[in-house]
Scaffold this active site. Structure first.
Site, PDB file in Angstrom:
ATOM      1  N   GLU A 360      55.749  42.873  15.461  1.00  0.00           N
ATOM      2  CA  GLU A 360      56.909  43.100  16.334  1.00  0.00           C
ATOM      3  C   GLU A 360      56.655  44.256  17.311  1.00  0.00           C
ATOM      4  OE1 GLU A 360      60.733  42.233  14.962  1.00  0.00           O
ATOM      5  OE2 GLU A 360      60.033  40.723  13.551  1.00  0.00           O
TER       6      GLU A 360
HETATM    7  N1  CAA Z   1      65.792  44.520  26.428  1.00  0.00           N
HETATM    8  C1  CAA Z   1      66.136  43.746  27.477  1.00  0.00           C
HETATM    9  N2  CAA Z   1      65.330  43.546  28.537  1.00  0.00           N
HETATM   10  C2  CAA Z   1      64.131  44.149  28.539  1.00  0.00           C
HETATM   11  C3  CAA Z   1      63.709  44.970  27.492  1.00  0.00           C
HETATM   12  C4  CAA Z   1      64.603  45.156  26.391  1.00  0.00           C
HETATM   13  N3  CAA Z   1      64.283  45.935  25.357  1.00  0.00           N
HETATM   14  N4  CAA Z   1      62.480  45.440  27.752  1.00  0.00           N
HETATM   15  C5  CAA Z   1      62.129  44.934  28.953  1.00  0.00           C
HETATM   16  N5  CAA Z   1      63.130  44.148  29.411  1.00  0.00           N
HETATM   17  C6  CAA Z   1      63.178  43.459  30.694  1.00  0.00           C
HETATM   18  C7  CAA Z   1      63.058  44.460  31.820  1.00  0.00           C
HETATM   19  O1  CAA Z   1      64.310  44.965  32.195  1.00  0.00           O
HETATM   20  C8  CAA Z   1      62.447  43.641  32.926  1.00  0.00           C
HETATM   21  O2  CAA Z   1      63.436  42.854  33.559  1.00  0.00           O
HETATM   22  P1  CAA Z   1      63.522  42.774  35.170  1.00  0.00           P
HETATM   23  O3  CAA Z   1      62.224  42.162  35.604  1.00  0.00           O
HETATM   24  O4  CAA Z   1      64.710  41.914  35.406  1.00  0.00           O
HETATM   25  O5  CAA Z   1      63.669  44.180  35.632  1.00  0.00           O
HETATM   26  C9  CAA Z   1      61.532  42.691  32.173  1.00  0.00           C
HETATM   27  O6  CAA Z   1      62.033  42.613  30.832  1.00  0.00           O
HETATM   28  C10 CAA Z   1      60.089  43.130  32.148  1.00  0.00           C
HETATM   29  O7  CAA Z   1      60.049  44.398  31.554  1.00  0.00           O
HETATM   30  P2  CAA Z   1      58.802  45.346  31.656  1.00  0.00           P
HETATM   31  O8  CAA Z   1      58.424  45.510  33.095  1.00  0.00           O
HETATM   32  O9  CAA Z   1      59.082  46.564  30.857  1.00  0.00           O
HETATM   33  O10 CAA Z   1      57.679  44.433  30.960  1.00  0.00           O
HETATM   34  P3  CAA Z   1      56.191  44.758  30.602  1.00  0.00           P
HETATM   35  O11 CAA Z   1      55.355  43.594  30.971  1.00  0.00           O
HETATM   36  O12 CAA Z   1      55.795  46.112  31.101  1.00  0.00           O
HETATM   37  O13 CAA Z   1      56.206  44.756  28.969  1.00  0.00           O
HETATM   38  C11 CAA Z   1      56.451  45.669  26.813  1.00  0.00           C
HETATM   39  C12 CAA Z   1      56.990  45.578  28.240  1.00  0.00           C
HETATM   40  C13 CAA Z   1      57.381  46.671  26.131  1.00  0.00           C
HETATM   41  C14 CAA Z   1      55.033  46.170  26.729  1.00  0.00           C
HETATM   42  C15 CAA Z   1      56.557  44.276  26.135  1.00  0.00           C
HETATM   43  O14 CAA Z   1      55.611  43.367  26.667  1.00  0.00           O
HETATM   44  C16 CAA Z   1      56.377  44.334  24.637  1.00  0.00           C
HETATM   45  O15 CAA Z   1      57.299  44.672  23.899  1.00  0.00           O
HETATM   46  N6  CAA Z   1      55.179  43.968  24.108  1.00  0.00           N
HETATM   47  C17 CAA Z   1      54.968  43.799  22.706  1.00  0.00           C
HETATM   48  C18 CAA Z   1      55.251  42.386  22.300  1.00  0.00           C
HETATM   49  C19 CAA Z   1      55.654  42.262  20.872  1.00  0.00           C
HETATM   50  O16 CAA Z   1      56.410  43.071  20.338  1.00  0.00           O
HETATM   51  N7  CAA Z   1      55.189  41.214  20.198  1.00  0.00           N
HETATM   52  C20 CAA Z   1      55.526  40.938  18.856  1.00  0.00           C
HETATM   53  C21 CAA Z   1      55.678  39.469  18.643  1.00  0.00           C
HETATM   54  S1  CAA Z   1      56.679  38.982  17.286  1.00  0.00           S
HETATM   55  C22 CAA Z   1      55.754  39.248  15.910  1.00  0.00           C
HETATM   56  O17 CAA Z   1      55.279  40.302  15.685  1.00  0.00           O
HETATM   57  C23 CAA Z   1      55.502  38.110  14.995  1.00  0.00           C
HETATM   58  C24 CAA Z   1      56.420  37.938  13.853  1.00  0.00           C
HETATM   59  O18 CAA Z   1      56.713  36.818  13.499  1.00  0.00           O
HETATM   60  C25 CAA Z   1      56.918  39.072  13.049  1.00  0.00           C
END
Ligand code: CAA
Length: 382
Positions: A360
């Site tokens: 996550e």
């Molecule tokens: N809530 C709502 N919207 C959000 C947000 C949040 N927490 N974070 C970002 N957004 C929105 C932004 O507002 C933006 O929207 P606009 O384009 O309209 O302005 C858009 O999303 C893009 O945001 P960023 O520019 O911040 O995006 P980014 O490409 O820089 O990525 C990141 C941000 C935090 C690195 C994200 O990619 C991330 O969280 N990466 C990790 C992914 C992850 O957690 N994967 C886990 C998968 S699930 C798992 O683990 C498996 C399981 O089964 C347990």
């Protein structure tokens, strides 16, 4: 917030008693054989554990995230694998509650909340982990349907779930080109590849999910086109609190085991807890666990209040999962040669704790989220 209510205390005791009876007997065997027992999810669902924070109208307990975290901590104290199962089947529920239509909610929520159905969250891909917005699975619009093609990796409940929330590209590159879909587990064209052989969480299936021309009615899209990334991030904000709560449970179980052992184990005619080198290790464990739980409950409480919690959730995930890694490693150390062997649960807890720093969103990504919040706050004021 600093004291559990009577209801929360009773809930924790009831969950602990249930897990001791239902999960404990097979926990080591399931870890050894990488066996996931769906019937245990059904049993936990019947107790309400799968839908703690889902409203009663949709078959849940109608409680909050503080209670959900309380439940997860107790499950994790017995089995990290099943705590993660309960956390992951909660993700589609939170997504449906916030973004689903009434028809989508009615179709899936009661089953998911009761444990009759199992949910999964399909975001990651072979080439898209931390950079989630670079995902390549495509959803091509054809009339009233979408056709989904791509591969999802590391999917908890892959091959077991009844419904997958799948993030796929409907538009151009980047976050705004992503949409989210509800894909039933028996959809034609959906198949399951490699089951990962993991270091920890071995009773929890982690599987490659292949979408080969899966046809999804447009009515199974969640929210508008282009909202998929926001949906995924919103869900992960909540999910990270549940992973943090799971980490607290793992850490607590390890500390309690190590403390009992250190009290009984005598060397040089002394209980080893009375040697400062061991006693201080245990003291540090207790400090880490207490502070982790406070942060986890603060994040959960903020969410329950409807207040912003994204950065605190990320902090809770970092602090609780890094603490769990340290505590479980030190617990193995306290048990020495015994701790390194499978006869004691601290060995399993240590393996389970590692992945909490990864799932996550890695803890590096959590730090990035926290730093971005700090920067934004400096620019806009508190
Ligand atoms: N809530 C709502 N919207 C959000 C947000 C949040 N927490 N974070 C970002 N957004 C929105 C932004 O507002 C933006 O929207 P606009 O384009 O309209 O302005 C858009 O999303 C893009 O945001 P960023 O520019 O911040 O995006 P980014 O490409 O820089 O990525 C990141 C941000 C935090 C690195 C994200 O990619 C991330 O969280 N990466 C990790 C992914 C992850 O957690 N994967 C886990 C998968 S699930 C798992 O683990 C498996 C399981 O089964 C347990």
């Amino acid at each position: 917030m600093f004291e559990p209510t009577e209801m929360q205390r009773d809930l924790a005791a009831a969950v602990a008693a249930f897990c001791e009876g239902a999960l404990q007997p097979t926990v080591e065997e399931d870890d050894d054989h990488e066996r996931f027992r769906r019937e245990l999810i059904t049993a936990m669902g019947e107790q309400g554990f799968c839908g703690v924070a889902t409203p009663e109208a949709y078959g849940g307990l109608g409680l909050g995230y503080v209670e959900y975290c309380t439940v997860l901590e107790e499950i994790a104290a017995v089995s990290g694998s099943y705590a993660v199962s309960v956390a992951v089947t909660g993700l589609p529920q939170q997504i449906l509650l916030k973004f689903g239509t009434e028809a989508q909610k009615a179709r899936w929520l009661p089953g998911l909340a009761s444990g009759a159905l199992l949910g999964a969250f399909a975001l990651s891909e072979p080439g898209s982990g931390s950079d989630a917005a670079s995902l390549r699975t495509v959803a091509e619009r054809r009339g009233d349907t979408y056709v989904l093609t791509g591969t999802k990796y590391w999917i908890t409940h892959g091959g077991e779930a009844d419904v997958y929330v799948v993030m796929a590209r409907t538009g151009g590159p980047g976050a705004r080109g992503v949409s989210a879909f509800l894909v039933p587990g028996d959809a034609p064209g959906l198949s399951f590849g490699r089951k990962e052989r993991k270091m920890g969480l071995r009773a929890s299936p982690t599987v490659e999910v292949v979408l080969d021309g899966v046809v999804v009615p447009a009515s199974d899209r969640l929210a508008d086109e282009g909202e998929g990334f926001t949906i995924a991030m919103t869900a992960l904000d909540s999910g990270r609190i549940t992973i943090a709560a799971t980490a607290v449970g793992l850490a607590r179980a390890s500390m309690e085991y190590a403390a009992r052992y250190a009290t009984e184990r005598r060397q040089f005619d002394t209980a080893i807890i009375d040697f400062q080198g061991v006693g201080f290790l245990l003291a540090d464990m207790a400090c880490g666990i207490e502070s982790s739980r406070l942060l986890v409950h603060k994040a959960a409480w903020l969410r329950d209040q409807g207040r912003p919690f994204s950065d605190i959730a990320a902090m809770a995930k970092v602090v609780a999962t890094d603490t769990a890694m340290q505590v479980t490693t030190d617990a193995v150390q306290v048990l020495g040669g015994y701790g390194y062997c499978k006869d004691h649960p601290v060995e399993r807890h240590m393996r389970d704790a590692k992945v909490m720093q990864i799932v996550e969103g890695t803890n590096q990504i959590q730090r990035l989220v926290i730093a971005r919040h700090l920067k934004r706050r400096l620019a806009t004021g508190p």
